[in-house]
Motif scaffolding. Structure first.
Motif, PDB file in Angstrom:
ATOM      1  N   ALA A  11       4.251  14.402  -1.743  1.00  9.80           N
ATOM      2  CA  ALA A  11       3.083  13.685  -1.207  1.00  9.80           C
ATOM      3  C   ALA A  11       1.908  13.684  -2.338  1.00  9.80           C
ATOM      4  O   ALA A  11       1.496  12.797  -3.159  1.00  9.80           O
ATOM      5  CB  ALA A  11       2.420  13.917   0.197  1.00  9.80           C
ATOM      6  N   LEU A  28       0.925  10.776  -5.275  1.00  9.90           N
ATOM      7  CA  LEU A  28      -0.437  10.023  -5.491  1.00  9.90           C
ATOM      8  C   LEU A  28      -0.785   9.569  -6.834  1.00  9.90           C
ATOM      9  O   LEU A  28      -1.471   8.945  -7.089  1.00  9.90           O
ATOM     10  CB  LEU A  28      -1.446  10.989  -4.905  1.00  9.90           C
ATOM     11  CG  LEU A  28      -1.561  10.785  -3.217  1.00  9.90           C
ATOM     12  CD1 LEU A  28      -2.381  12.094  -2.871  1.00  9.90           C
ATOM     13  CD2 LEU A  28      -1.909   9.583  -2.782  1.00  9.90           C
ATOM     14  N   SER A  55      -5.641  10.655  -0.418  1.00  7.30           N
ATOM     15  CA  SER A  55      -4.976  11.423   0.274  1.00  7.30           C
ATOM     16  C   SER A  55      -3.840  10.647   1.174  1.00  7.30           C
ATOM     17  O   SER A  55      -3.853   9.794   1.518  1.00  7.30           O
ATOM     18  CB  SER A  55      -6.046  11.870   1.350  1.00  7.30           C
ATOM     19  OG  SER A  55      -5.485  12.693   2.359  1.00  7.30           O
ATOM     20  N   VAL A  56      -2.680  11.728   1.703  1.00  6.69           N
ATOM     21  CA  VAL A  56      -1.764  11.394   2.326  1.00  6.69           C
ATOM     22  C   VAL A  56      -1.655  12.093   3.676  1.00  6.69           C
ATOM     23  O   VAL A  56      -1.536  13.452   3.190  1.00  6.69           O
ATOM     24  CB  VAL A  56      -0.458  11.042   1.532  1.00  6.69           C
ATOM     25  CG1 VAL A  56       0.721  10.672   2.618  1.00  6.69           C
ATOM     26  CG2 VAL A  56      -0.737  10.111   0.426  1.00  6.69           C
ATOM     27  N   THR A 108      -8.607  15.075   2.898  1.00 13.18           N
ATOM     28  CA  THR A 108      -7.943  14.808   4.027  1.00 13.18           C
ATOM     29  C   THR A 108      -8.791  15.098   5.126  1.00 13.18           C
ATOM     30  O   THR A 108      -8.726  14.399   6.464  1.00 13.18           O
ATOM     31  CB  THR A 108      -6.751  15.747   4.135  1.00 13.18           C
ATOM     32  OG1 THR A 108      -7.361  17.229   3.952  1.00 13.18           O
ATOM     33  CG2 THR A 108      -5.867  15.394   3.268  1.00 13.18           C
ATOM     34  N   PRO A 134      -8.893  10.598   6.417  1.00 13.03           N
ATOM     35  CA  PRO A 134      -7.266  10.274   6.426  1.00 13.03           C
ATOM     36  C   PRO A 134      -6.764  10.979   7.471  1.00 13.03           C
ATOM     37  O   PRO A 134      -5.453  10.135   7.969  1.00 13.03           O
ATOM     38  CB  PRO A 134      -7.045  10.866   5.045  1.00 13.03           C
ATOM     39  CG  PRO A 134      -8.216  10.893   4.076  1.00 13.03           C
ATOM     40  CD  PRO A 134      -9.270  11.154   5.067  1.00 13.03           C
ATOM     41  N   THR A 156      -2.846   6.910   4.855  1.00 10.67           N
ATOM     42  CA  THR A 156      -2.937   6.934   3.419  1.00 10.67           C
ATOM     43  C   THR A 156      -4.296   6.159   2.853  1.00 10.67           C
ATOM     44  O   THR A 156      -4.394   5.145   3.411  1.00 10.67           O
ATOM     45  CB  THR A 156      -1.895   6.370   2.604  1.00 10.67           C
ATOM     46  OG1 THR A 156      -0.515   7.015   2.989  1.00 10.67           O
ATOM     47  CG2 THR A 156      -1.876   6.514   1.118  1.00 10.67           C
ATOM     48  N   ALA A 180      -1.586   2.130  -1.772  1.00 12.22           N
ATOM     49  CA  ALA A 180      -1.533   2.710  -0.193  1.00 12.22           C
ATOM     50  C   ALA A 180      -0.237   2.306   0.180  1.00 12.22           C
ATOM     51  O   ALA A 180       0.589   3.319   0.519  1.00 12.22           O
ATOM     52  CB  ALA A 180      -2.676   2.711   0.447  1.00 12.22           C
ATOM     53  N   SER A 201       2.820   5.184   0.823  1.00 12.69           N
ATOM     54  CA  SER A 201       3.161   5.351   2.288  1.00 12.69           C
ATOM     55  C   SER A 201       4.606   5.285   2.531  1.00 12.69           C
ATOM     56  O   SER A 201       5.220   6.056   2.915  1.00 12.69           O
ATOM     57  CB  SER A 201       2.573   4.763   3.010  1.00 12.69           C
ATOM     58  OG  SER A 201       1.020   4.836   2.905  1.00 12.69           O
TER      59      SER A 201
END
Length: 682
Positions: free
Chosen positions: A262, A266, A272-273, A321, A459, A579, A593, A597
């Motif tokens: 992840a 990005l 952020s995920v 996050t 997130p 995301t 995004a 994702s």
């Protein structure tokens, strides 16, 4: 003539002899008393206080040195290390033992080839250090460097080379914000705790993230070593050693492979995920990028690297996050629709979308200037029709939307082991009156129903909202792994209503909706989701009349945020994702995004193919994060006229990776009455 009569005694030989004998006896008695006192004192010292002076004597002959305990490992749900220890050689300086500070540091800089900015850092750390608090000169040395310092110790008083363990983070920047980092205890730490372990060379404490919040569990018990020394402190031989006791191993819910993937996926974006298990609430990934390499902080970060990170407009020092707050945009539309259903709205009811609607004296636009025509709930979510939600929100009222938002995790504080979180805002009439002493207006409801205005989310909350919509359960995000956990409570929402939302969110991705880029590249597995665009600038009527500027033509800080929330498989939800791409502006489809994702979720079903796709992308991005960070550092040093460090990489090809011109940490919040949402149709 008469003479006076004499009154003195006649001194004879006998009287003189008697007087001398008496004085001799008094003097002898005094001497005897003193002798008895001395004998008694000697007896007391040699018998009664024998143990005390034996210990003092032994301490002159034997030195006792604490051995820093190895920190406990932090491992993922499968036992793979996220933070471990590795053997290393290091050199520290003990300030109180220094004689000539400048000469000593100059000698070490020559022996160890230390860069000028590192020398400056050592001088500053020495100024801040207290007494015997060690100051790190260099770590991760090879044996030749360690030996070169060791043989020169007689000429380098105050220098303490050591062999020990250093903290290591295998995934580097991908776990920077998740795990945190360790560092040498400060003078303030020592003044607070007065623990001699804090001034032991090689010992470090948690400074951020989990390393800090789990300090008590991760810190073990120190060992000790007794060595025989000469009067000048030269070691003669080692007597006994008591080994240290390592700290506790902490097992997390994180999947190490997914976390690293992840972070890499990005790309060069700021975002952020977060991925959650829909069965248990376990957090499988919490990636915030760009990030810092915690290995740099643990080894002693240079001034140049710190300056580069703090000046980067992509804010690599902020944990997005949990501390990044953003307007959620259209990702809240499934939540709003669920609130409408629970309040009695029938999903078949339609609204005519002509592209704009007047509310009071303001004109509110749909993202589609031509409008969507007749729109029911299913189509309103799938096509992200703003007008549908404007109309229905005015009919149903803001309170039902706010109540559902809180039930789905917005504005909620989660029991996560981090010292600080930003919780966002779920506005309603009572909140506005309390916050601004103003009454709620109808345009506030219109703004909130498309995730603009006062509404803010982080997130992790976005991912929690997706997981609760997917499961119908009140899932709580968890980071500490537990084999047997109490099952989550039901949300108390009708399954029939959830099915309506699930079908509409599937159409967003798989039925020609706004999120086609999130379609999974995995056979027979469908993703359901919702795209979102959060505006960070006000668009004037004049700009609308002349044509709204595209995000690609705007400066980075003025671009819209891009968001996605979803879950998969659509018909049997197992994983949920949230995301947010900060100022992404939907400029790059691959780094947007929805597609990010989709690739992150696809890793859970087919990791080999997901990594294969990622490696192709990274060729255009300048390599994986570690390579790009090294290239960014090299470019920054060149721009500042600093000496190159061995191993410096070439400058990155992507402009985002080396953008260090602007100040970090801006609120990036829209005006409270922004009336625009810009989902981009596929």
């Amino acid at each position: 003539m008469k003479f006076g009569k004499s009154s003195g005694k006649i001194v004879t030989q006998a009287s003189q002899s008697f007087s001398f004998t008496r004085r001799a006896m008094v003097l002898g008695g005094i001497q005897g008393g003193v002798g008895l006192l001395l004998a008694g004192r000697m007896a007391w010292i040699s018998v009664a206080e024998n143990e005390k002076y034996q210990l003092l004597s032994e301490s002159n002959r034997v030195n006792l040195t604490l051995i820093p305990p190895r920190r406990g490992w932090i491992v993922d749900r499968h036992g793979r290390p996220l933070a471990n220890n590795r053997t290393d050689f290091r050199v520290d300086i003990i300030p109180d033992r220094l004689r000539d500070k400048d000469a000593t540091i100059a000698s070490l800089a020559r022996i160890l080839a230390i860069q000028p900015d590192e020398v400056e850092r050592i001088h500053e750390d020495l100024e801040k250090a207290a007494g015997f608090q060690p100051v790190e000169v260099a770590a991760n040395l090879d044996y030749e460097q360690y030996a070169a310092v060791s043989v020169r110790l007689p000429d380098l008083p105050g220098v303490a080379p050591a062999q020990g363990f250093s903290r290591h983070y295998p995934a580097g920047a991908a776990v920077g914000h998740l795990i945190g980092y360790v560092g040498t205890a400060s003078a303030k730490d020592y003044e607070t705790r007065r623990d001699p372990l804090l001034i032991t060379p090689g010992f470090k404490i948690g400074k951020d993230g989990l390393e800090s919040s789990l300090e008590r569990e991760l810190t073990g018990k120190p060992g000790a070593k007794r060595v025989e020394v000469t009067a000048r402190g030269k070691i003669v031989r080692e007597l006994t050693t008591r080994p240290d006791t390592p700290g506790k191993t902490i097992r997390m819910t994180i999947d190490a492979g997914l976390q690293e993937y992840a972070g890499r996926r990005l790309g060069t974006q700021s975002g952020s995920v977060v991925v959650i298990d829909c069965h248990s609430g376990d957090l499988l990934a919490m990636a915030s990028m760009p990030s810092y390499d915690p290995n740099s902080f643990s080894d002693g970060i240079s001034h140049a690297e710190w300056d580069m990170l703090s000046q980067d407009d992509h804010v690599p020092l902020r944990n997005k996050t949990l501390k990044g707050l953003y307007p959620p945009g259209s990702t809240v539309k499934p939540m709003a629709a669920l609130a409408f259903l629970e309040a009695g709205l029938r999903p078949e009811e339609t609204v005519n979308c002509s592209g704009a609607i007047r509310v009071g004296n303001a004109l509110f636009h749909c993202w589609s200037r031509r409008g969507h025509g007749a729109v029911n709930m299913h189509r309103g979510i799938a096509q992200s029709c703003d007008i549908y939600f404007y109309v229905m929100a005015q009919r149903m009222g803001m309170q039902v939307i706010a109540d559902m938002a809180r039930r789905l995790g917005m504005g909620q504080k989660f029991p996560l082991p981090y010292p600080s979180q930003s919780y966002g805002t779920v506005p309603d009439p009572a909140w506005k009156l309390r916050k601004y002493q103003q009454d709620w207006q109808i345009y506030d409801t219109v703004n909130a129903t498309i995730g603009q205005g006062y509404m803010l989310i982080n997130p992790t909350q976005l991912a929690v909202m997706a997981s609760r919509i997917a499961s119908g359960k009140e899932l709580m995000p968890q980071l500490m792994y537990k084999a047997n956990r109490q099952p989550p409570k039901a949300l108390g929402v009708s399954q029939e209503h959830l099915s309506v939302i699930h079908n509409a969110m599937s159409a967003v991705v798989n039925g020609g909706g706004t999120g086609g880029a999130a379609r999974l590249p995995v056979p027979d597995v469908l993703m359901a989701g919702k795209t979102g665009t959060a505006q960070v600038r006000r668009i004037t009527m004049a700009e609308r009349a002349g044509g709204v500027r595209g995000n690609a033509s705007l400066p980075f800080k003025l671009r819209d945020h891009a968001l996605f929330q979803g879950f998969a498989p659509y018909d049997n939800p197992r994983y949920a994702v949230g995301t947010i791409i900060e100022h992404g502006g939907h400029v790059s489809r691959i780094q947007d995004a929805p597609m990010i994702s989709a690739d992150v979720i696809s890793y859970l079903f087919d990791p080999a193919k997901a990594v294969e796709r990622l490696e192709k992308y990274e060729k255009d991005w300048g390599g994986p994060p570690a390579t790009r960070l090294a290239a960014q550092m090299a470019e920054y040093r060149r721009a500042k006229g600093l000496a190159a460090v061995p191993g410096d990489a070439a400058p990155p090809t992507d402009a985002n990776a080396a953008n260090v011109a602007n100040a970090a940490e801006d609120a990036a919040q829209p005006p409270s009455n922004a009336a625009h949402d810009g989902d981009v149709p596929e």
